[in-house]
Design an enzyme around this catalytic site. Sequence first.
Site, PDB file in Angstrom:
ATOM      1  CB  SER A 145     -14.099  10.944  -9.082  1.00  0.00           C
ATOM      2  OG  SER A 145     -13.208  10.610  -8.030  1.00  0.00           O
ATOM      3  CE1 TYR A 158     -13.595  16.283  -8.195  1.00  0.00           C
ATOM      4  CE2 TYR A 158     -13.231  14.365  -6.802  1.00  0.00           C
ATOM      5  CZ  TYR A 158     -13.155  14.980  -8.033  1.00  0.00           C
ATOM      6  OH  TYR A 158     -12.634  14.286  -9.104  1.00  0.00           O
TER       7      TYR A 158
END
Length: 262
Positions: A145, A158
């Site tokens: 990501s 995350y």
Amino acid sequence: MSAPRPVAIVTGSSSGIGAAAARRLARAGFDVAVTYSRNADGARSTAAACKAEGAAAIVVRGDVSVDADCRAIAAAAAAAWGRIDVLVNNAGTTRYAEARDLDALDAADFQHVFGTNVTGAYQMARAAAPHLRAAPDAAIVNVSSHAGFSGAGSSTAYAASKGALNTLTLGLARALAPAIRVNAVCPGFVATDWGLAWQEPAEYEAFQRRAADVAPLRRIPTADGVAECIVWLATAAAFVTGQLLVIDGGTHLTVGSPLAQP
């Protein structure tokens, strides 16, 4: 007699980017092992879509944070087809938390997120590696990501896990060369239902519009668009390894420049 078809494992392929990657790999001529941890219906739907593309497909349940499950997934693909050519480490999870609230996450949250997003990718690579080494042009593609660079995302845990996954990608690219190429895609905000887990539909729709408005390309990636890049890294990028491909419509270019005219 026709040549045997190559085989891909796509973890977390019951929906979103994983499902799109499985479908595109099937279209590219792969047989596909579809994996899931909870969404059995979604996994069966993905497998059906792969079969509609002319592929053989199996569905395997497994939690990639559990090493025995990773080994079972690799074993199931090898038992079905006798080979593994591509591994897409897409399975991921998060804990939703406002970054400014440092009490919103505890050690267990970090362990949970890292267990899937980082340890899971490592364990899957390890389980598949003996089969991948025997393939003529093997590849691993990790789904990371842009949060791994920016520190922004659904939570600090995350974002930190995706930064770790980026580093893992580089380490595995060195360790598994020359037999296996290892790269990662790093999407920004993607037009999937991921954000509906912590936002109401109208709020999430407005968020996606804002994300598109600030991107230089004035659009954000779709799951299929990210999947297209995954398949390219897996099948066509013969001289590419250890790369982190940002897919965000150019959002990373919007950071203020000190050279900009006032």
